[in-house]
Design an enzyme around this catalytic site. Structure first.
Site, PDB file in Angstrom:
ATOM      1  N   GLY A   1       5.061   1.341   4.568  1.00 51.97           N
ATOM      2  CA  GLY A   1       6.367   1.959   4.351  1.00 51.97           C
ATOM      3  C   GLY A   1       7.389   1.059   3.660  1.00 51.97           C
ATOM      4  O   GLY A   1       8.087   1.495   2.729  1.00 51.97           O
TER       5      GLY A   1
ATOM      6  N   ASN B   1       0.866  -1.188   0.000  1.00 50.72           N
ATOM      7  CA  ASN B   1       0.000   0.000   0.000  1.00 50.72           C
ATOM      8  C   ASN B   1       0.896   1.229   0.000  1.00 50.72           C
ATOM      9  O   ASN B   1       1.497   1.551   1.019  1.00 50.72           O
ATOM     10  CB  ASN B   1      -0.905  -0.040   1.247  1.00 50.72           C
ATOM     11  CG  ASN B   1      -1.752   1.213   1.363  1.00 50.72           C
ATOM     12  OD1 ASN B   1      -1.809   2.041   0.442  1.00 50.72           O
ATOM     13  ND2 ASN B   1      -2.422   1.370   2.496  1.00 50.72           N
ATOM     14  N   TRP B   2       0.963   1.875  -1.148  1.00 56.27           N
ATOM     15  CA  TRP B   2       1.887   3.008  -1.275  1.00 56.27           C
ATOM     16  C   TRP B   2       1.333   4.305  -0.684  1.00 56.27           C
ATOM     17  O   TRP B   2       2.022   5.318  -0.658  1.00 56.27           O
ATOM     18  CB  TRP B   2       2.248   3.225  -2.761  1.00 56.27           C
ATOM     19  CG  TRP B   2       3.036   2.100  -3.366  1.00 56.27           C
ATOM     20  CD1 TRP B   2       3.557   1.009  -2.715  1.00 56.27           C
ATOM     21  CD2 TRP B   2       3.395   1.943  -4.741  1.00 56.27           C
ATOM     22  NE1 TRP B   2       4.221   0.193  -3.597  1.00 56.27           N
ATOM     23  CE2 TRP B   2       4.139   0.739  -4.859  1.00 56.27           C
ATOM     24  CE3 TRP B   2       3.169   2.701  -5.890  1.00 56.27           C
ATOM     25  CZ2 TRP B   2       4.646   0.286  -6.077  1.00 56.27           C
ATOM     26  CZ3 TRP B   2       3.669   2.243  -7.106  1.00 56.27           C
ATOM     27  CH2 TRP B   2       4.403   1.053  -7.193  1.00 56.27           C
TER      28      TRP B   2
ATOM     29  N   SER C   1       3.645  -2.161  10.231  1.00 54.30           N
ATOM     30  CA  SER C   1       5.101  -2.213  10.405  1.00 54.30           C
ATOM     31  C   SER C   1       5.707  -3.558  10.011  1.00 54.30           C
ATOM     32  O   SER C   1       6.646  -4.041  10.645  1.00 54.30           O
ATOM     33  CB  SER C   1       5.490  -1.829  11.841  1.00 54.30           C
ATOM     34  OG  SER C   1       5.082  -0.497  12.125  1.00 54.30           O
TER      35      SER C   1
HETATM   36  O1  LIG Z   1      -1.240   0.754   6.794  1.00 58.04           O
HETATM   37  C1  LIG Z   1      -0.486  -0.114   6.403  1.00 58.04           C
HETATM   38  C2  LIG Z   1      -0.736  -0.824   5.150  1.00 58.04           C
HETATM   39  O2  LIG Z   1      -2.028  -0.588   4.689  1.00 58.04           O
HETATM   40  C3  LIG Z   1       0.737  -0.477   7.171  1.00 58.04           C
HETATM   41  O3  LIG Z   1       1.626   0.571   7.066  1.00 58.04           O
HETATM   42  P1  LIG Z   1       3.152   0.375   7.613  1.00 58.04           P
HETATM   43  O4  LIG Z   1       3.644  -0.917   7.014  1.00 58.04           O
HETATM   44  O5  LIG Z   1       3.883   1.587   7.127  1.00 58.04           O
HETATM   45  O6  LIG Z   1       3.041   0.279   9.103  1.00 58.04           O
END
Ligand SMILES: O=C(CO)COP(=O)(O)O
Length: 251
Positions: free
Chosen positions: A234, A9-10, A212
């Site tokens: 991320g 998910n960018w 994360s």
């Molecule tokens: O919201 C997310 C994917 O949709 C997770 O984001 P992170 O991997 O940056 O914590």
């Protein structure tokens, strides 16, 4: 046997140049044939990304869709049919950032889920509790309420063509990953809840973990019995990281 799915998910990241570079780098990564890989770029980049990954097995999804399927006077909205028209095959519905920042309610999210399936897209229903809800012992109740907004309204069979992503809000973008045990506990209870309506649907349903996820923690998360892959924020913006996460979901 469920095929693992790793989805990037960018969010609201990237430019034409940086996305082209990211996909070029991703093309050099070995992605396991037994893992489905999807990317969810911002709306304005969907077509360009679709064109760039057309010769690969990577599929493209959108981060949101309108509640309404039919075309109409809805300035700024994009329908699930329009997303399908440009080649998307999946769409996120109910991401916590939209629940929080755009005040999306369970009933709005249910309507988006309906629109997605009506257009032939696979909805990825995102659910998850806040830290306060977890600390109050409400994690499962919150997740169950978010799922029931679709399950009770539409029946269990709609989950035969959907994905659920469990993303604890406190783990998103915080570096605080749920432990494999914490994540597995909720995933198992989600599957049991679906199974109480249909064992067959529950057996085939892919439940992704998000929050994360990194190359360093992906393998132990994906080793859990009810974790069928990840929804990665991320770390999906780094081709090497994302490639390693995809490989961690393989055999
Ligand atoms: O919201 C997310 C994917 O949709 C997770 O984001 P992170 O991997 O940056 O914590």
């Amino acid at each position: 046997m469920r095929r693992p799915l790793v989805a990037g998910n960018w969010k609201m990241h990237g430019t034409c140049a940086s996305i082209k570079l990211l996909l070029n780098e991703l093309a050099t990564q070995v992605l396991p044939a037994e893992v489905d890989v999807a990317v969810f770029p911002g709306l304005v980049y969907l077509q360009a990304v679709g064109a760039q990954v057309a010769q690969s097995d990577i599929v493209v999804g959108a981060q949101d869709c309108a509640v309404q399927l039919e075309e109409g006077a809805l300035t700024g909205e994009t329908s699930a049919l329009q997303l399908a028209d440009i080649g998307c095959s999946m769409v996120l519905v109910g991401h916590s950032e939209r629940r929080q920042l755009q005040d999306e309610t369970d009933s709005v999210i249910c309507r988006k889920f309906i629109a997605a399936q009506a257009a032939g897209l696979t909805p990825v229903l995102c659910v998850g509790e806040t830290l306060a809800e977890r600390e109050a012992g409400q994690a499962l109740a919150v997740v169950q309420r978010q799922i029931d907004a679709v399950l009770v309204e539409l029946g269990v069979d709609v989950f035969a063509k959907a994905v659920i992503a469990y993303e604890p809000v406190w783990a998103i973008g915080s570096g605080l990953t749920a432990t494999p045990e914490q994540a597995q506990d909720i995933h198992a209870q989600i599957r049991a809840h679906i199974a109480s309506h249909s064992a067959g649907v529950a057996q085939g349903l892919r439940i992704l973990y998000g929050g994360s996820v990194k190359a360093a923690n992906a393998a132990e998360l994906f080793a859990q019995a009810d974790i069928d892959g990840g929804l990665v924020g991320g770390a999906s913006l780094n081709a090497k990281e994302f490639g390693a996460i995809c490989r961690a979901a393989g055999n």
